[in-house]
Design a protein around this motif. Structure first.
Motif, PDB file in Angstrom:
ATOM      1  N   SER A  34       0.850  -1.179   0.000  1.00 14.34           N
ATOM      2  CA  SER A  34       0.000   0.000   0.000  1.00 14.34           C
ATOM      3  C   SER A  34       0.889   1.232   0.000  1.00 14.34           C
ATOM      4  CB  SER A  34      -0.902   0.025   1.243  1.00 14.34           C
ATOM      5  OG  SER A  34      -1.825  -1.029   1.200  1.00 14.34           O
ATOM      6  N   CYS A  35       0.827   1.990  -1.059  1.00 13.38           N
ATOM      7  CA  CYS A  35       1.617   3.218  -1.148  1.00 13.38           C
ATOM      8  C   CYS A  35       1.050   4.256  -0.181  1.00 13.38           C
ATOM      9  CB  CYS A  35       1.577   3.781  -2.565  1.00 13.38           C
ATOM     10  SG  CYS A  35       2.463   2.768  -3.762  1.00 13.38           S
ATOM     11  N   PRO A  36       1.905   5.137   0.345  1.00 15.62           N
ATOM     12  CA  PRO A  36       1.401   6.194   1.224  1.00 15.62           C
ATOM     13  C   PRO A  36       0.508   7.159   0.452  1.00 15.62           C
ATOM     14  CG  PRO A  36       3.755   6.479   0.795  1.00 15.62           C
ATOM     15  CD  PRO A  36       3.352   5.183   0.169  1.00 15.62           C
ATOM     16  N   LYS A  37      -0.434   7.806   1.190  1.00 14.00           N
ATOM     17  CA  LYS A  37      -1.340   8.758   0.540  1.00 14.00           C
ATOM     18  C   LYS A  37      -0.563   9.914  -0.088  1.00 14.00           C
ATOM     19  CE  LYS A  37      -5.202   7.619   3.407  1.00 14.00           C
ATOM     20  NZ  LYS A  37      -6.592   7.784   3.417  1.00 14.00           N
ATOM     21  N   GLU A  38       0.453  10.403   0.610  1.00  9.68           N
ATOM     22  CA  GLU A  38       1.328  11.451   0.067  1.00  9.68           C
ATOM     23  C   GLU A  38       2.492  10.752  -0.629  1.00  9.68           C
ATOM     24  OE1 GLU A  38       2.538  15.146  -0.927  1.00  9.68           O
ATOM     25  OE2 GLU A  38       0.744  14.738   0.260  1.00  9.68           O
ATOM     26  N   PRO A  39       2.569  10.827  -1.965  1.00  4.90           N
ATOM     27  CA  PRO A  39       3.624  10.087  -2.656  1.00  4.90           C
ATOM     28  C   PRO A  39       5.018  10.576  -2.244  1.00  4.90           C
ATOM     29  CG  PRO A  39       2.438  11.511  -4.185  1.00  4.90           C
ATOM     30  CD  PRO A  39       1.746  11.607  -2.870  1.00  4.90           C
ATOM     31  N   PRO A  40       5.967   9.646  -2.134  1.00  6.61           N
ATOM     32  CA  PRO A  40       7.328  10.043  -1.782  1.00  6.61           C
ATOM     33  C   PRO A  40       7.967  10.845  -2.911  1.00  6.61           C
ATOM     34  CG  PRO A  40       7.193   7.673  -2.186  1.00  6.61           C
ATOM     35  CD  PRO A  40       5.813   8.219  -2.308  1.00  6.61           C
ATOM     36  N   SER A  41       9.038  11.527  -2.586  1.00  4.46           N
ATOM     37  CA  SER A  41       9.739  12.373  -3.554  1.00  4.46           C
ATOM     38  C   SER A  41      10.787  11.562  -4.316  1.00  4.46           C
ATOM     39  CB  SER A  41      10.415  13.524  -2.805  1.00  4.46           C
ATOM     40  OG  SER A  41      11.298  14.211  -3.641  1.00  4.46           O
ATOM     41  N   ILE A  42      10.703  11.569  -5.637  1.00  4.60           N
ATOM     42  CA  ILE A  42      11.674  10.836  -6.454  1.00  4.60           C
ATOM     43  C   ILE A  42      13.102  11.334  -6.225  1.00  4.60           C
ATOM     44  CG2 ILE A  42      12.420  10.340  -8.821  1.00  4.60           C
ATOM     45  CD1 ILE A  42       9.470  10.134  -9.559  1.00  4.60           C
ATOM     46  N   PRO A  43      13.349  12.653  -6.128  1.00  9.62           N
ATOM     47  CA  PRO A  43      14.740  13.092  -5.893  1.00  9.62           C
ATOM     48  C   PRO A  43      15.338  12.584  -4.585  1.00  9.62           C
ATOM     49  CG  PRO A  43      13.441  14.917  -6.722  1.00  9.62           C
ATOM     50  CD  PRO A  43      12.473  13.786  -6.420  1.00  9.62           C
ATOM     51  N   ASN A  44      14.504  12.099  -3.644  1.00 12.52           N
ATOM     52  CA  ASN A  44      15.030  11.585  -2.378  1.00 12.52           C
ATOM     53  C   ASN A  44      15.383  10.101  -2.423  1.00 12.52           C
ATOM     54  OD1 ASN A  44      15.071  13.962  -0.859  1.00 12.52           O
ATOM     55  ND2 ASN A  44      12.882  13.802  -0.483  1.00 12.52           N
ATOM     56  N   LEU A  45      15.272   9.469  -3.581  1.00 14.49           N
ATOM     57  CA  LEU A  45      15.699   8.077  -3.709  1.00 14.49           C
ATOM     58  C   LEU A  45      17.185   8.007  -3.362  1.00 14.49           C
ATOM     59  CD1 LEU A  45      14.841   5.204  -4.529  1.00 14.49           C
ATOM     60  CD2 LEU A  45      15.570   5.767  -6.851  1.00 14.49           C
ATOM     61  N   ASN A  46      17.567   7.079  -2.514  1.00 16.82           N
ATOM     62  CA  ASN A  46      18.924   7.050  -1.949  1.00 16.82           C
ATOM     63  C   ASN A  46      19.963   6.539  -2.948  1.00 16.82           C
ATOM     64  OD1 ASN A  46      20.424   7.697   0.428  1.00 16.82           O
ATOM     65  ND2 ASN A  46      20.821   5.522   0.664  1.00 16.82           N
ATOM     66  N   LEU A  47      20.126   7.279  -4.031  1.00 16.01           N
ATOM     67  CA  LEU A  47      21.146   6.985  -5.033  1.00 16.01           C
ATOM     68  C   LEU A  47      22.321   7.934  -4.842  1.00 16.01           C
ATOM     69  CD1 LEU A  47      18.889   6.668  -8.201  1.00 16.01           C
ATOM     70  CD2 LEU A  47      20.038   4.813  -6.984  1.00 16.01           C
ATOM     71  N   PRO A  48      23.517   7.530  -5.262  1.00 17.52           N
ATOM     72  CA  PRO A  48      24.650   8.459  -5.151  1.00 17.52           C
ATOM     73  C   PRO A  48      24.488   9.695  -6.042  1.00 17.52           C
ATOM     74  CG  PRO A  48      25.408   6.245  -5.697  1.00 17.52           C
ATOM     75  CD  PRO A  48      23.918   6.225  -5.721  1.00 17.52           C
ATOM     76  N   SER A  49      23.924   9.533  -7.234  1.00 18.93           N
ATOM     77  CA  SER A  49      23.765  10.677  -8.123  1.00 18.93           C
ATOM     78  C   SER A  49      22.568  11.511  -7.692  1.00 18.93           C
ATOM     79  CB  SER A  49      23.598  10.216  -9.573  1.00 18.93           C
ATOM     80  OG  SER A  49      22.502   9.347  -9.671  1.00 18.93           O
ATOM     81  N   ILE A  50      22.665  12.817  -7.932  1.00 15.18           N
ATOM     82  CA  ILE A  50      21.611  13.754  -7.546  1.00 15.18           C
ATOM     83  C   ILE A  50      21.200  14.537  -8.787  1.00 15.18           C
ATOM     84  CG2 ILE A  50      21.027  15.745  -6.113  1.00 15.18           C
ATOM     85  CD1 ILE A  50      23.255  14.771  -4.160  1.00 15.18           C
ATOM     86  N   VAL A  51      19.905  14.492  -9.112  1.00 16.04           N
ATOM     87  CA  VAL A  51      19.386  15.232 -10.263  1.00 16.04           C
ATOM     88  C   VAL A  51      18.213  16.079  -9.790  1.00 16.04           C
ATOM     89  CG1 VAL A  51      18.350  15.087 -12.556  1.00 16.04           C
ATOM     90  CG2 VAL A  51      20.066  13.401 -11.857  1.00 16.04           C
ATOM     91  N   ILE A  52      18.304  17.377 -10.063  1.00 11.43           N
ATOM     92  CA  ILE A  52      17.210  18.310  -9.785  1.00 11.43           C
ATOM     93  C   ILE A  52      16.760  18.840 -11.146  1.00 11.43           C
ATOM     94  CG2 ILE A  52      16.490  20.378  -8.537  1.00 11.43           C
ATOM     95  CD1 ILE A  52      17.531  18.144  -6.675  1.00 11.43           C
ATOM     96  N   PRO A  53      15.634  18.302 -11.692  1.00  9.89           N
ATOM     97  CA  PRO A  53      15.244  18.657 -13.056  1.00  9.89           C
ATOM     98  C   PRO A  53      14.640  20.042 -13.212  1.00  9.89           C
ATOM     99  CG  PRO A  53      13.718  17.054 -12.141  1.00  9.89           C
ATOM    100  CD  PRO A  53      14.798  17.257 -11.124  1.00  9.89           C
ATOM    101  N   GLU A  54      14.102  20.625 -12.115  1.00 13.40           N
ATOM    102  CA  GLU A  54      13.488  21.952 -12.211  1.00 13.40           C
ATOM    103  C   GLU A  54      13.736  22.718 -10.921  1.00 13.40           C
ATOM    104  OE1 GLU A  54       9.370  21.765 -13.251  1.00 13.40           O
ATOM    105  OE2 GLU A  54       9.793  21.011 -15.255  1.00 13.40           O
ATOM    106  N   LEU A  55      14.821  23.450 -10.859  1.00  8.55           N
ATOM    107  CA  LEU A  55      15.136  24.259  -9.681  1.00  8.55           C
ATOM    108  C   LEU A  55      14.700  25.692  -9.958  1.00  8.55           C
ATOM    109  CD1 LEU A  55      16.435  24.515  -6.880  1.00  8.55           C
ATOM    110  CD2 LEU A  55      18.607  24.983  -8.043  1.00  8.55           C
ATOM    111  N   LYS A  56      13.649  26.140  -9.232  1.00  6.30           N
ATOM    112  CA  LYS A  56      13.143  27.501  -9.402  1.00  6.30           C
ATOM    113  C   LYS A  56      13.742  28.435  -8.361  1.00  6.30           C
ATOM    114  CE  LYS A  56       8.874  25.901 -11.412  1.00  6.30           C
ATOM    115  NZ  LYS A  56       7.481  25.592 -11.179  1.00  6.30           N
TER     116      LYS A  56
END
Length: 180
Positions: free
Chosen positions: A63-85
């Motif tokens: 059961s996924c949480p009601k508030e979807p988790p943030s994809i950028p917080n996936l614990n990978l070594p690489s960090i991608v921010i596709p839209e930084l305002k």
């Protein structure tokens, strides 16, 4: 160096990757970005897969949480921010697989036009502390619309250098597709 394909362009980190593996150093990495099955399940939830599809893949009821988790917080070594305002903070955690008593200092090469702050900037590992979380905050310094800019975060104890490539695309305006 040029990227393969059409149109021809100067190669960037998306074309040539995060670096090369040196097998002898990979056998003693110092720190790792560890993930377990729950991290992968949260990623699938964040990608919008439904509970039944994820349950089928995981071979158990999910059961996924009601508030979807943030994809950028996936614990990978690489960090991608596709839209930084303006500003974004992501979280990661590292696991010490080296010397038990270790101290790692963060070193940052910021992408052009972006301020990067790592908190805490020093990680202290011991017998009781093997896994530590940290936050990385990205803030626009020079407002520009455009392509990705690149940098890196390196954790070092003086012997190990654990590099995380960073890719950030600064945006000034919502795209038409984001608004409507």
């Amino acid at each position: 160096m040029l990227a393969e394909g059409s149109p021809r362009k100067v190669a960037d980190p998306f074309d040539y990757g995060g670096g090369h593996v040196i097998p002898n150093l990979a056998a003693d990495p110092g720190l790792i970005y560890d993930m377990d099955i729950s991290d992968h399940i949260m990623f699938l939830c964040a990608m919008g897969y439904n509970n039944s599809a994820i349950s089928f893949v995981a071979s158990e009821k999910i059961s996924c949480p009601k508030e979807p988790p943030s994809i950028p917080n996936l614990n990978l070594p690489s960090i991608v921010i596709p839209e930084l305002k303006t500003s974004v903070t992501i979280t990661r955690k590292v696991t010490n697989v080296g010397e038990v008593q270790s101290v790692y200092q963060a070193m940052v090469l910021s992408p052009t036009g972006v301020k990067v702050v790592v908190e805490p900037a020093v990680l202290y590992f011991n017998n009781a502390t093997k896994v530590l979380p940290f936050k990385v905050t990205f803030t626009v310094v020079h407002q520009m619309q455009g392509d990705y800019t690149f940098g890196s975060l390196i954790w070092s104890d003086g012997e190990h250098f654990v590099r995380s490539p960073i890719a950030v695309r600064r945006v000034m305006y919502d795209s038409y597709a984001d608004i409507y």
